[in-house]
Design a protein around this motif. Structure first.
Motif, PDB file in Angstrom:
ATOM      1  N   LYS A   1       0.838  -1.202   0.000  1.00 32.28           N
ATOM      2  CA  LYS A   1       0.000   0.000   0.000  1.00 32.28           C
ATOM      3  C   LYS A   1       0.873   1.252   0.000  1.00 32.28           C
ATOM      4  O   LYS A   1       0.613   2.199  -0.767  1.00 32.28           O
ATOM      5  CB  LYS A   1      -0.909  -0.014   1.226  1.00 32.28           C
ATOM      6  CG  LYS A   1      -1.825   1.202   1.311  1.00 32.28           C
ATOM      7  CD  LYS A   1      -2.736   1.108   2.528  1.00 32.28           C
ATOM      8  CE  LYS A   1      -3.643   2.334   2.618  1.00 32.28           C
ATOM      9  NZ  LYS A   1      -4.544   2.252   3.802  1.00 32.28           N
ATOM     10  N   ARG A   2       1.908   1.257   0.840  1.00 28.89           N
ATOM     11  CA  ARG A   2       2.817   2.397   0.878  1.00 28.89           C
ATOM     12  C   ARG A   2       3.539   2.569  -0.455  1.00 28.89           C
ATOM     13  O   ARG A   2       3.773   3.691  -0.920  1.00 28.89           O
ATOM     14  CB  ARG A   2       3.835   2.220   2.004  1.00 28.89           C
ATOM     15  CG  ARG A   2       3.265   2.453   3.405  1.00 28.89           C
ATOM     16  CD  ARG A   2       4.276   2.091   4.479  1.00 28.89           C
ATOM     17  NE  ARG A   2       5.585   2.678   4.207  1.00 28.89           N
ATOM     18  CZ  ARG A   2       6.720   2.251   4.768  1.00 28.89           C
ATOM     19  NH1 ARG A   2       6.703   1.235   5.612  1.00 28.89           N
ATOM     20  NH2 ARG A   2       7.861   2.828   4.463  1.00 28.89           N
ATOM     21  N   LYS A   3       3.860   1.443  -1.090  1.00 25.93           N
ATOM     22  CA  LYS A   3       4.557   1.512  -2.377  1.00 25.93           C
ATOM     23  C   LYS A   3       3.649   2.104  -3.458  1.00 25.93           C
ATOM     24  O   LYS A   3       4.092   2.918  -4.277  1.00 25.93           O
ATOM     25  CB  LYS A   3       5.042   0.129  -2.788  1.00 25.93           C
ATOM     26  CG  LYS A   3       5.865   0.129  -4.072  1.00 25.93           C
ATOM     27  CD  LYS A   3       6.431  -1.241  -4.364  1.00 25.93           C
ATOM     28  CE  LYS A   3       7.230  -1.226  -5.669  1.00 25.93           C
ATOM     29  NZ  LYS A   3       7.827  -2.543  -5.975  1.00 25.93           N
ATOM     30  N   ARG A   4       2.357   1.705  -3.466  1.00 25.84           N
ATOM     31  CA  ARG A   4       1.430   2.274  -4.449  1.00 25.84           C
ATOM     32  C   ARG A   4       1.289   3.787  -4.250  1.00 25.84           C
ATOM     33  O   ARG A   4       1.189   4.545  -5.208  1.00 25.84           O
ATOM     34  CB  ARG A   4       0.062   1.595  -4.341  1.00 25.84           C
ATOM     35  CG  ARG A   4       0.039   0.166  -4.853  1.00 25.84           C
ATOM     36  CD  ARG A   4      -1.386  -0.331  -5.066  1.00 25.84           C
ATOM     37  NE  ARG A   4      -2.165  -0.349  -3.849  1.00 25.84           N
ATOM     38  CZ  ARG A   4      -2.214  -1.382  -3.012  1.00 25.84           C
ATOM     39  NH1 ARG A   4      -1.495  -2.468  -3.252  1.00 25.84           N
ATOM     40  NH2 ARG A   4      -2.970  -1.332  -1.934  1.00 25.84           N
ATOM     41  N   GLN A   5       1.292   4.212  -2.970  1.00 26.05           N
ATOM     42  CA  GLN A   5       1.210   5.645  -2.688  1.00 26.05           C
ATOM     43  C   GLN A   5       2.455   6.365  -3.189  1.00 26.05           C
ATOM     44  O   GLN A   5       2.364   7.469  -3.743  1.00 26.05           O
ATOM     45  CB  GLN A   5       1.031   5.858  -1.186  1.00 26.05           C
ATOM     46  CG  GLN A   5      -0.311   5.381  -0.655  1.00 26.05           C
ATOM     47  CD  GLN A   5      -0.378   5.382   0.865  1.00 26.05           C
ATOM     48  OE1 GLN A   5       0.643   5.429   1.552  1.00 26.05           O
ATOM     49  NE2 GLN A   5      -1.595   5.319   1.405  1.00 26.05           N
ATOM     50  N   ALA A   6       3.618   5.726  -3.016  1.00 26.39           N
ATOM     51  CA  ALA A   6       4.864   6.325  -3.492  1.00 26.39           C
ATOM     52  C   ALA A   6       4.884   6.403  -5.016  1.00 26.39           C
ATOM     53  O   ALA A   6       5.353   7.382  -5.596  1.00 26.39           O
ATOM     54  CB  ALA A   6       6.067   5.515  -2.985  1.00 26.39           C
ATOM     55  N   LEU A   7       4.356   5.369  -5.662  1.00 29.60           N
ATOM     56  CA  LEU A   7       4.294   5.359  -7.126  1.00 29.60           C
ATOM     57  C   LEU A   7       3.425   6.498  -7.641  1.00 29.60           C
ATOM     58  O   LEU A   7       3.777   7.171  -8.621  1.00 29.60           O
ATOM     59  CB  LEU A   7       3.752   4.011  -7.616  1.00 29.60           C
ATOM     60  CG  LEU A   7       4.732   2.832  -7.619  1.00 29.60           C
ATOM     61  CD1 LEU A   7       3.989   1.519  -7.767  1.00 29.60           C
ATOM     62  CD2 LEU A   7       5.746   2.990  -8.740  1.00 29.60           C
ATOM     63  N   LYS A   8       2.268   6.705  -6.991  1.00 22.85           N
ATOM     64  CA  LYS A   8       1.362   7.769  -7.415  1.00 22.85           C
ATOM     65  C   LYS A   8       2.009   9.140  -7.262  1.00 22.85           C
ATOM     66  O   LYS A   8       1.753  10.054  -8.050  1.00 22.85           O
ATOM     67  CB  LYS A   8       0.060   7.705  -6.612  1.00 22.85           C
ATOM     68  CG  LYS A   8      -0.827   6.518  -6.977  1.00 22.85           C
ATOM     69  CD  LYS A   8      -2.095   6.498  -6.134  1.00 22.85           C
ATOM     70  CE  LYS A   8      -2.974   5.316  -6.512  1.00 22.85           C
ATOM     71  NZ  LYS A   8      -4.202   5.245  -5.675  1.00 22.85           N
ATOM     72  N   LYS A   9       2.842   9.274  -6.221  1.00 29.22           N
ATOM     73  CA  LYS A   9       3.508  10.554  -5.973  1.00 29.22           C
ATOM     74  C   LYS A   9       4.789  10.713  -6.796  1.00 29.22           C
ATOM     75  O   LYS A   9       5.366  11.811  -6.844  1.00 29.22           O
ATOM     76  CB  LYS A   9       3.854  10.688  -4.488  1.00 29.22           C
ATOM     77  CG  LYS A   9       2.642  10.760  -3.568  1.00 29.22           C
ATOM     78  CD  LYS A   9       3.091  10.811  -2.115  1.00 29.22           C
ATOM     79  CE  LYS A   9       1.900  10.858  -1.169  1.00 29.22           C
ATOM     80  NZ  LYS A   9       2.335  10.846   0.255  1.00 29.22           N
ATOM     81  N   GLY A  10       5.240   9.606  -7.406  1.00 26.51           N
ATOM     82  CA  GLY A  10       6.502   9.654  -8.144  1.00 26.51           C
ATOM     83  C   GLY A  10       7.712   9.745  -7.234  1.00 26.51           C
ATOM     84  O   GLY A  10       8.772  10.231  -7.629  1.00 26.51           O
ATOM     85  N   ASP A  11       7.570   9.240  -6.004  1.00 24.91           N
ATOM     86  CA  ASP A  11       8.644   9.303  -5.018  1.00 24.91           C
ATOM     87  C   ASP A  11       9.525   8.058  -5.151  1.00 24.91           C
ATOM     88  O   ASP A  11       9.280   7.029  -4.531  1.00 24.91           O
ATOM     89  CB  ASP A  11       8.045   9.389  -3.606  1.00 24.91           C
ATOM     90  CG  ASP A  11       9.082   9.698  -2.541  1.00 24.91           C
ATOM     91  OD1 ASP A  11      10.280   9.462  -2.793  1.00 24.91           O
ATOM     92  OD2 ASP A  11       8.694  10.179  -1.457  1.00 24.91           O
ATOM     93  N   LYS A  12      10.576   8.158  -5.962  1.00 22.81           N
ATOM     94  CA  LYS A  12      11.450   7.024  -6.237  1.00 22.81           C
ATOM     95  C   LYS A  12      12.255   6.601  -5.012  1.00 22.81           C
ATOM     96  O   LYS A  12      12.531   5.417  -4.802  1.00 22.81           O
ATOM     97  CB  LYS A  12      12.403   7.363  -7.389  1.00 22.81           C
ATOM     98  CG  LYS A  12      11.700   7.646  -8.713  1.00 22.81           C
ATOM     99  CD  LYS A  12      10.989   6.405  -9.226  1.00 22.81           C
ATOM    100  CE  LYS A  12      10.348   6.650 -10.583  1.00 22.81           C
ATOM    101  NZ  LYS A  12       9.625   5.458 -11.076  1.00 22.81           N
ATOM    102  N   GLU A  13      12.643   7.564  -4.186  1.00 15.11           N
ATOM    103  CA  GLU A  13      13.431   7.231  -2.996  1.00 15.11           C
ATOM    104  C   GLU A  13      12.600   6.400  -2.019  1.00 15.11           C
ATOM    105  O   GLU A  13      13.078   5.410  -1.464  1.00 15.11           O
ATOM    106  CB  GLU A  13      13.935   8.507  -2.325  1.00 15.11           C
ATOM    107  CG  GLU A  13      14.978   9.254  -3.134  1.00 15.11           C
ATOM    108  CD  GLU A  13      15.530  10.442  -2.377  1.00 15.11           C
ATOM    109  OE1 GLU A  13      15.143  10.640  -1.197  1.00 15.11           O
ATOM    110  OE2 GLU A  13      16.348  11.190  -2.959  1.00 15.11           O
TER     111      GLU A  13
END
Length: 289
Positions: A43-55
């Motif tokens: 879930k956290r990874k999907r949120q990061a993907l949506k934000k474009g947060d590669k780190e």
């Protein structure tokens, strides 16, 4: 993890683990801990993907690997499915249909067509009954007789020769990661079933088919902020489904829905709406636009 695997996937494969023939054995407590932690990280990874947060995405990937990676999650997930299923869920369906499909009312020439989505075995109760011609699909088939296919990417039927009398979605909908995608999956089932009003040789068959066999973890319906039995029935009704049978066990809820005509006035939308507040509730939801 390869770049290909880091792409955002908006289908069932994003949620449901593949099947292994010989998974490592885990205790119920360990199984739950592994699955819950992995789902949280995904879930956290999907949120990061949506934000474009590669780190952040890279940090989460390292956490997943530290847990044992995808393989350990897959093993725990299959173990968890077995715990949740309490065995073969299709036994419930056959119990409901045993009188309808009795030899006196439907001989061998009246075999019904079934599409089993998320199939784990070719030896379940439906397979052994002799009443069905079954097409089995799963995201990651590990058995002969089960086609590797994503239901959401399956080509739509060209004609009635590619339609079915019944679709089985046993512990599949709950693995779809997004609420809107769950609604789309339910809507899509109607496109693979024979049209309502199909002729069957007996009134009993006509009262039960064409139909959808749906199995969910009980808390998805009994302890969700956004879904209860009434709301699920309203969602299904807007798609033309009528509830024929229902059973609730400690861990699972089972439904048989007959496909009927979609109400002409049915333009209802079902957004994510809190209907049962509480800090101990889960967030399982079905959105239907």
């Amino acid at each position: 993890m390869s770049a290909k695997k880091k792409k955002q996937i908006t289908n069932l494969a994003n949620g449901r683990p593949p099947v292994f023939n010989k998974p490592k054995s885990f205790s119920r407590k360990a199984t739950k801990a592994i699955i819950n932690k992995h789902h949280l990280l995904q879930k956290r990874k999907r949120q990061a993907l949506k934000k474009g947060d590669k780190e952040e995405e890279a940090r989460i990937d390292k956490e997943i690997e530290a847990l044992g990676g995808l393989q350990k999650y897959q093993e725990a997930s299959l173990q968890g499915q077995r715990h949740d299923r309490g065995g073969d869920s299709s036994r419930v369906l056959m119990e409901w249909l045993k009188s309808v499909l009795s030899p006196e009312k439907a001989g061998p020439s009246q075999r019904l067509r079934m599409l089993e989505v998320g199939a784990l075995s070719t030896e379940n109760a439906c397979s052994k009954s002799g009443f069905f011609d079954i097409e089995r699909i799963d995201l990651n088939s590990q058995s002969q007789g089960i086609k590797q296919q994503d239901f959401m990417k399956r080509p739509l039927p060209k004609d009635q020769s590619e339609m079915f009398d019944i679709i089985s979605l046993s512990l599949v909908l709950n693995y779809v990661p997004e609420a809107k995608e769950r609604g789309e999956m339910l809507r899509r089932t109607t496109q693979f079933l024979f049209p309502p009003g199909r002729h069957y040789p007996t009134p009993e068959l006509a009262a039960n088919f064409p139909s959808l066999f749906l199995v969910l973890p009980a808390p998805c319906v009994t302890n969700s902020r956004y879904l209860d039995d009434d709301r699920l029935e309203a969602i299904m009704g807007s798609l033309g489904y009528v509830k024929v049978c229902f059973k609730q066990s400690k861990r699972l809820v089972y439904y048989l829905w007959r496909r009927g005509q979609v109400p002409e006035e049915s333009k209802a939308r079902f957004p994510k709406k809190e209907i049962r507040p509480g800090s101990t509730r889960n967030n399982f939801a079905v959105i239907l636009d």
